[in-house]
Scaffold this motif. Structure first.
Motif, PDB file in Angstrom:
ATOM      1  N   VAL A  99     -60.672 -41.420   3.536  1.00 50.52           N
ATOM      2  CA  VAL A  99     -60.396 -41.839   4.899  1.00 50.52           C
ATOM      3  C   VAL A  99     -58.929 -41.552   5.202  1.00 50.52           C
ATOM      4  O   VAL A  99     -58.050 -41.795   4.382  1.00 50.52           O
ATOM      5  CB  VAL A  99     -60.708 -43.344   5.098  1.00 50.52           C
ATOM      6  N   GLN A 100     -58.694 -41.000   6.386  1.00 51.38           N
ATOM      7  CA  GLN A 100     -57.340 -40.741   6.841  1.00 51.38           C
ATOM      8  C   GLN A 100     -56.975 -41.774   7.905  1.00 51.38           C
ATOM      9  O   GLN A 100     -57.724 -41.958   8.883  1.00 51.38           O
ATOM     10  CB  GLN A 100     -57.213 -39.341   7.446  1.00 51.38           C
ATOM     11  N   VAL A 101     -55.855 -42.429   7.701  1.00 49.04           N
ATOM     12  CA  VAL A 101     -55.332 -43.368   8.680  1.00 49.04           C
ATOM     13  C   VAL A 101     -54.111 -42.713   9.331  1.00 49.04           C
ATOM     14  O   VAL A 101     -53.148 -42.356   8.630  1.00 49.04           O
ATOM     15  CB  VAL A 101     -54.946 -44.713   8.035  1.00 49.04           C
ATOM     16  N   GLU A 127     -57.580 -48.661  16.728  1.00 46.83           N
ATOM     17  CA  GLU A 127     -58.941 -48.173  16.935  1.00 46.83           C
ATOM     18  C   GLU A 127     -59.946 -49.108  16.262  1.00 46.83           C
ATOM     19  O   GLU A 127     -59.768 -49.509  15.110  1.00 46.83           O
ATOM     20  CB  GLU A 127     -59.093 -46.745  16.380  1.00 46.83           C
ATOM     21  N   ALA A 128     -60.989 -49.430  16.975  1.00 46.65           N
ATOM     22  CA  ALA A 128     -62.050 -50.278  16.434  1.00 46.65           C
ATOM     23  C   ALA A 128     -63.132 -49.394  15.821  1.00 46.65           C
ATOM     24  O   ALA A 128     -63.742 -48.576  16.519  1.00 46.65           O
ATOM     25  CB  ALA A 128     -62.639 -51.159  17.538  1.00 46.65           C
ATOM     26  N   ILE A 178     -47.527 -40.613  10.736  1.00 46.23           N
ATOM     27  CA  ILE A 178     -47.671 -40.841   9.301  1.00 46.23           C
ATOM     28  C   ILE A 178     -49.149 -40.731   8.968  1.00 46.23           C
ATOM     29  O   ILE A 178     -49.980 -41.472   9.527  1.00 46.23           O
ATOM     30  CB  ILE A 178     -47.125 -42.227   8.887  1.00 46.23           C
ATOM     31  N   ARG A 179     -49.483 -39.827   8.073  1.00 52.93           N
ATOM     32  CA  ARG A 179     -50.877 -39.608   7.661  1.00 52.93           C
ATOM     33  C   ARG A 179     -51.064 -40.192   6.259  1.00 52.93           C
ATOM     34  O   ARG A 179     -50.417 -39.750   5.299  1.00 52.93           O
ATOM     35  CB  ARG A 179     -51.213 -38.124   7.668  1.00 52.93           C
ATOM     36  N   THR A 201     -55.390 -44.727  14.266  1.00 51.14           N
ATOM     37  CA  THR A 201     -56.757 -44.184  14.328  1.00 51.14           C
ATOM     38  C   THR A 201     -57.228 -43.849  12.920  1.00 51.14           C
ATOM     39  O   THR A 201     -56.433 -43.750  11.973  1.00 51.14           O
ATOM     40  CB  THR A 201     -56.813 -42.927  15.211  1.00 51.14           C
ATOM     41  N   TYR A 202     -58.562 -43.633  12.799  1.00 52.04           N
ATOM     42  CA  TYR A 202     -59.184 -43.366  11.499  1.00 52.04           C
ATOM     43  C   TYR A 202     -59.993 -42.080  11.576  1.00 52.04           C
ATOM     44  O   TYR A 202     -60.608 -41.771  12.611  1.00 52.04           O
ATOM     45  CB  TYR A 202     -60.109 -44.506  11.080  1.00 52.04           C
TER      46      TYR A 202
END
Length: 454
Positions: free
Chosen positions: A377-379, A329-330, A444-445, A367-368
């Motif tokens: 921030v969650q990746v 994701e950009a 995976i979070r 995604t973010y």
């Protein structure tokens, strides 16, 4: 303590009762001054009282009607009596010039502990015509008062005995209450020192001692779990090392015996096993540093999505060989403070794990999600099937854990990559978790704190 309280109570009661009798006598004497004033107004003087003691006795007898007055010539001597004289025998009348008229002949001869109280005798014209004097010492003047004191003292003594008995019983119960859990803690500590880590203490109360026993049990449980994990850790390491060493031994023996020809293919096979063994040792070294707190971070300002993009580039060849598609994701730059080397190792481990266990032709998606309220921030790293069984999800980040041990070895995994990832995230004050992915595989979070501003 009970004895001291009993002595104080006895003293307080006697003092208060004596003060009550003292004030009661003074009140009676003060009321007598009014009668003496009226007598003086009627008679014009106190000569009749001085001439006839009987007249004085009749006047004061109304103060204590139950007391029989002795004849004047046989007045008792108070100095040789154990009990003080009644009030009417300790009253004396003086004229306005303080000259003795009638009454107590010892009014001016005080003994130790005795006091004199004078009340003026004032007629209606406001003239002081005499003085009524009260001699006081020991105020207990009759057998009834003494009997009352004795009765109260007897009751107090019984109360003391009962209170002392109850205090002893309560002290014994409290001592037993406190000593029993302390003894259990003592014996439990000794058993722990003897490596009996399954020792537990029964919790019989919710007070401080009960909480202490609960903390002891938690500590013992932690020690037991750590001992089991350590034993399992040693067993797993031995097993992991045994496999590549056995391969190296069998292949080298085959080469030495001439079973296999010594060619480039054989050397590459040996080299591959050695590289795998070296990787395992290096990963064990990473975890050992994390456990001992030596995983030192060289923090700097980083752009998280750039770090992840660089990690993707480093494993791009693996992605292509597997025939996978990766969607990244950009988003706008996400600024964090962290160690660039360790964070790259984190994403390389996670991406390598995803590439290794995603079926060919599958999809990997990153995604973010920003949480401004918590400044995190969650990746999210999602992949397509196969999925991980739900019962295995909580254990994915444990060392050397494999959902399918034989399958993972065949894919080249050591079982330490996700454990190292968790150690890196924890060192960055973050959180990592595994859960089912909407794409049908594993998600995976990773949650990390981010910094605001440019």
């Amino acid at each position: 303590m009970v004895l001291i309280m009993a002595i104080f109570s006895q003293w307080s009661f006697k003092t208060g009762f004596a003060e009550y009798l003292h004030n009661s006598e003074l009140a009676k004497a003060k009321s007598l001054t009014q009668q003496l004033a009226r007598y003086y107004e009627q008679q014009g003087s106190f000569q009749a009282l001085q001439a006839q003691d009987r007249n004085w006795h009749q006047l004061i007898a109304q103060l204590e009607p139950n007391i029989d007055l002795p004849p004047p010539q046989k007045l008792p001597e108070p100095r040789i009596k154990k009990r003080a004289l009644p009030l009417i025998l300790r009253l004396s009348l003086f004229d306005q010039h303080h000259q003795f008229i009638v009454g107590d002949p010892l009014a001016k001869q005080l003994e130790q502990g005795q006091t004199l109280t004078e009340f003026p005798i004032v007629i209606q014209l406001g003239q002081t015509v005499g003085w009524l004097v009260v001699r006081q010492g020991q105020p207990i003047t009759d057998e009834l008062a003494e009997a009352f004191i004795k009765q109260q003292s007897t009751h107090l003594y019984w109360i003391i005995l009962v209170a002392a008995g109850l205090a002893l019983v309560l002290s014994w119960l409290l001592l037993r209450h406190f000593l029993k859990p302390i003894q259990l803690l003592k014996s439990g500590t000794q058993e722990l020192a003897e490596h009996k880590l399954n020792t537990r203490i029964p919790i019989t109360s919710q007070d401080e001692l009960g909480q202490l026993a609960q903390h002891f049990n938690q500590m013992a449980e932690t020690l037991e779990r750590n001992a089991i994990n350590q034993q399992q850790w040693i067993t797993d390491i031995s097993h992991e090392l045994r496999t590549p060493l056995a391969v190296l031994q069998s292949e080298s023996e085959a080469l030495l015996d001439g079973v296999r020809p010594l060619n480039l293919k054989a050397i590459e096979s040996l080299h591959q096993e050695i590289m795998g063994l070296g990787q395992l040792v290096e990963e064990l070294h990473y975890l050992a540093r994390a456990d001992s707190g030596e995983l030192v971070l060289e923090r700097e300002a980083l752009i998280l999505n750039e770090v992840i993009a660089h990690s993707v580039v480093s494993i791009q060849a693996l992605i292509q060989d597997k025939g996978l598609t990766l969607e990244l994701e950009a988003v706008a730059p996400i600024k964090i403070a962290g160690d660039a080397q360790w964070l790259k190792q984190l994403w390389v481990n996670l991406l390598t794990n995803s590439v290794r266990y995603t079926d060919s032709g599958g999809l990997i998606k990153i995604t973010y999600q920003l949480n401004p309220a918590q400044r995190t921030v969650q990746v999210l790293l999602d992949d397509t099937p196969p999925a991980v069984p739900s019962e295995s999800l909580p254990y994915l980040f444990e060392r050397l854990y494999r959902v399918d041990a034989s399958r993972q070895r065949s894919k080249g995994g050591s079982g330490l990559g996700l454990a190292i990832a968790k150690a890196i995230v924890t060192a960055h004050q973050g959180m990592i978790a595994a859960e089912p992915s909407p794409l049908g595989g594993l998600r995976i979070r990773v949650v990390l704190p981010y910094q605001e501003g440019k």
